[in-house]
Design an enzyme around this catalytic site. Structure first.
Site, PDB file in Angstrom:
ATOM      1  N   HIS A   9      38.762  23.443   9.932  1.00 54.39           N
ATOM      2  CA  HIS A   9      38.395  24.486  10.888  1.00 54.39           C
ATOM      3  C   HIS A   9      36.897  24.752  10.859  1.00 54.39           C
ATOM      4  CE1 HIS A   9      39.173  26.979   7.191  1.00 54.39           C
ATOM      5  NE2 HIS A   9      38.122  27.658   7.620  1.00 54.39           N
ATOM      6  N   GLU A  45      41.077  38.038  10.254  1.00 51.90           N
ATOM      7  CA  GLU A  45      40.813  36.733  10.860  1.00 51.90           C
ATOM      8  C   GLU A  45      41.914  36.294  11.796  1.00 51.90           C
ATOM      9  OE1 GLU A  45      41.645  34.159   7.007  1.00 51.90           O
ATOM     10  OE2 GLU A  45      42.151  33.099   8.845  1.00 51.90           O
ATOM     11  N   GLN A  60      38.361  29.385  13.379  1.00 51.73           N
ATOM     12  CA  GLN A  60      38.676  30.591  12.603  1.00 51.73           C
ATOM     13  C   GLN A  60      37.677  31.663  13.004  1.00 51.73           C
ATOM     14  OE1 GLN A  60      37.771  30.421   8.361  1.00 51.73           O
ATOM     15  NE2 GLN A  60      39.423  31.833   7.874  1.00 51.73           N
ATOM     16  N   HIS A  84      30.727  28.925   8.980  1.00 52.98           N
ATOM     17  CA  HIS A  84      30.975  27.833   8.030  1.00 52.98           C
ATOM     18  C   HIS A  84      31.780  26.719   8.683  1.00 52.98           C
ATOM     19  CE1 HIS A  84      34.668  30.328   7.479  1.00 52.98           C
ATOM     20  NE2 HIS A  84      35.272  29.183   7.267  1.00 52.98           N
ATOM     21  N   GLU A 134      33.161  24.954   3.298  1.00 50.90           N
ATOM     22  CA  GLU A 134      34.412  25.371   2.656  1.00 50.90           C
ATOM     23  C   GLU A 134      35.263  24.141   2.411  1.00 50.90           C
ATOM     24  OE1 GLU A 134      36.712  28.130   5.042  1.00 50.90           O
ATOM     25  OE2 GLU A 134      38.458  28.003   3.739  1.00 50.90           O
TER      26      GLU A 134
HETATM   27  N1  CMX Z   1      25.628  30.079   6.692  1.00 49.30           N
HETATM   28  C1  CMX Z   1      24.350  29.648   6.526  1.00 49.30           C
HETATM   29  N2  CMX Z   1      23.454  30.276   5.720  1.00 49.30           N
HETATM   30  C2  CMX Z   1      23.897  31.383   5.089  1.00 49.30           C
HETATM   31  C3  CMX Z   1      25.197  31.880   5.224  1.00 49.30           C
HETATM   32  C4  CMX Z   1      26.086  31.175   6.068  1.00 49.30           C
HETATM   33  N3  CMX Z   1      27.349  31.577   6.235  1.00 49.30           N
HETATM   34  N4  CMX Z   1      25.333  32.991   4.455  1.00 49.30           N
HETATM   35  C5  CMX Z   1      24.149  33.178   3.859  1.00 49.30           C
HETATM   36  N5  CMX Z   1      23.282  32.219   4.234  1.00 49.30           N
HETATM   37  C6  CMX Z   1      21.895  32.047   3.794  1.00 49.30           C
HETATM   38  C7  CMX Z   1      21.048  33.254   4.070  1.00 49.30           C
HETATM   39  O1  CMX Z   1      20.514  33.227   5.368  1.00 49.30           O
HETATM   40  C8  CMX Z   1      19.977  33.134   3.019  1.00 49.30           C
HETATM   41  O2  CMX Z   1      19.058  32.148   3.391  1.00 49.30           O
HETATM   42  P1  CMX Z   1      17.514  32.196   2.885  1.00 49.30           P
HETATM   43  O3  CMX Z   1      17.580  32.035   1.392  1.00 49.30           O
HETATM   44  O4  CMX Z   1      16.895  31.038   3.598  1.00 49.30           O
HETATM   45  O5  CMX Z   1      17.022  33.542   3.312  1.00 49.30           O
HETATM   46  C9  CMX Z   1      20.766  32.610   1.829  1.00 49.30           C
HETATM   47  O6  CMX Z   1      21.909  31.930   2.369  1.00 49.30           O
HETATM   48  C10 CMX Z   1      21.226  33.750   0.947  1.00 49.30           C
HETATM   49  O7  CMX Z   1      21.918  33.252  -0.094  1.00 49.30           O
HETATM   50  P2  CMX Z   1      22.453  34.193  -1.298  1.00 49.30           P
HETATM   51  O8  CMX Z   1      21.470  35.293  -1.564  1.00 49.30           O
HETATM   52  O9  CMX Z   1      22.841  33.286  -2.405  1.00 49.30           O
HETATM   53  O10 CMX Z   1      23.790  34.771  -0.810  1.00 49.30           O
HETATM   54  P3  CMX Z   1      24.392  35.876   0.155  1.00 49.30           P
HETATM   55  O11 CMX Z   1      24.609  37.141  -0.586  1.00 49.30           O
HETATM   56  O12 CMX Z   1      23.751  35.927   1.500  1.00 49.30           O
HETATM   57  O13 CMX Z   1      25.831  35.216   0.351  1.00 49.30           O
HETATM   58  C11 CMX Z   1      27.192  33.297   0.287  1.00 49.30           C
HETATM   59  C12 CMX Z   1      25.957  33.940   0.891  1.00 49.30           C
HETATM   60  C13 CMX Z   1      27.436  31.994   1.029  1.00 49.30           C
HETATM   61  C14 CMX Z   1      26.970  33.014  -1.203  1.00 49.30           C
HETATM   62  C15 CMX Z   1      28.383  34.296   0.474  1.00 49.30           C
HETATM   63  O14 CMX Z   1      28.569  34.587   1.854  1.00 49.30           O
HETATM   64  C16 CMX Z   1      29.694  33.773  -0.074  1.00 49.30           C
HETATM   65  O15 CMX Z   1      30.002  33.956  -1.230  1.00 49.30           O
HETATM   66  N6  CMX Z   1      30.509  33.082   0.779  1.00 49.30           N
HETATM   67  C17 CMX Z   1      31.774  32.528   0.386  1.00 49.30           C
HETATM   68  C18 CMX Z   1      32.935  33.381   0.828  1.00 49.30           C
HETATM   69  C19 CMX Z   1      32.998  33.532   2.309  1.00 49.30           C
HETATM   70  O16 CMX Z   1      32.073  33.215   3.053  1.00 49.30           O
HETATM   71  N7  CMX Z   1      34.165  34.038   2.785  1.00 49.30           N
HETATM   72  C20 CMX Z   1      34.429  34.183   4.194  1.00 49.30           C
HETATM   73  C21 CMX Z   1      35.206  33.020   4.772  1.00 49.30           C
HETATM   74  C22 CMX Z   1      36.617  32.916   4.202  1.00 49.30           C
HETATM   75  C23 CMX Z   1      37.474  31.886   4.894  1.00 49.30           C
HETATM   76  O17 CMX Z   1      36.953  30.966   5.496  1.00 49.30           O
HETATM   77  O18 CMX Z   1      38.716  32.031   4.841  1.00 49.30           O
HETATM   78 CO    CO Z   2      37.304  29.267   6.642  1.00 45.85          CO
END
Ligand code: CMX
Ligand code: CO
Length: 141
Positions: A9, A45, A60, A84, A134
């Protein structure tokens, strides 16, 4: 080894799930497959497909379940949009181990629960060309 078996997805962050659902169903003609609240991931979602019974990749749509949600943080920083891409794998722990061995930053030590009791983990967007990656192992059956 982390062989991906399909693009499972694409995730899109939205402000309002109902409004987005109306857009994708009524204007884009997609069909709803599944809706869910996942408090562990901080979101509400819906999964959609071009045709509910096809075997193509899903869309999604993700909205925050509260202000502390990672989706809320994403929306605050980037606004609604692509969040993502998810690859399907047969064994999420083996795939995560392979990704770690390849030097990529896998976010969780062990997989967490995703949509429909799937098991999920993530690679940080910094290690994947700016796209959050993911991996998803579907629930049995
Ligand atoms: N896509 C692209 N870039 C992203 C992003 C995304 N989804 N989320 C954050 N970023 C970038 C920010 O723009 C930032 O970039 P710069 O360093 O260039 O400024 C950087 O990542 C920040 O990173 P971080 O400080 O490590 O982390 P954040 O607190 O912003 O969190 C992330 C980012 C990915 C670690 C956090 O969102 C996470 O843990 N994600 C995993 C869980 C998730 O996303 N769940 C929802 C979906 C569940 C599902 O699919 O079922
Ligand atoms: Co997902």
């Amino acid at each position: 080894m982390y062989a991906f078996t399909a693009i499972d997805h694409v995730g899109v962050a939205v402000l309002d799930l109902d409004a987005a659902l109306a857009w994708y169903r009524e204007r884009m003609g997609l069909e709803l497959v599944h809706t869910e609240i996942n408090h562990d991931q901080g979101l509400v979602e819906a999964m959609l497909r071009a045709r509910a019974d096809d075997d193509g990749a899903q869309l999604q749509i993700l909205a925050p379940d509260g202000p502390d949600s990672p989706i809320a943080k994403f929306l605050d920083r980037s606004g609604p949009g692509m969040h993502h891409i998810a690859y399907r794998v047969d064994d999420v722990e083996a795939a995560a181990a392979g990704l770690r061995e390849a030097g990529l930053h896998v976010l969780y030590d062990s997989a967490r629960t995703g949509t429909a009791a799937s098991l999920i983990n993530f690679v940080h967007p910094r290690d994947n060309g700016g796209v959050l990656l993911e991996i998803v192992q579907r629930a049995e059956g």
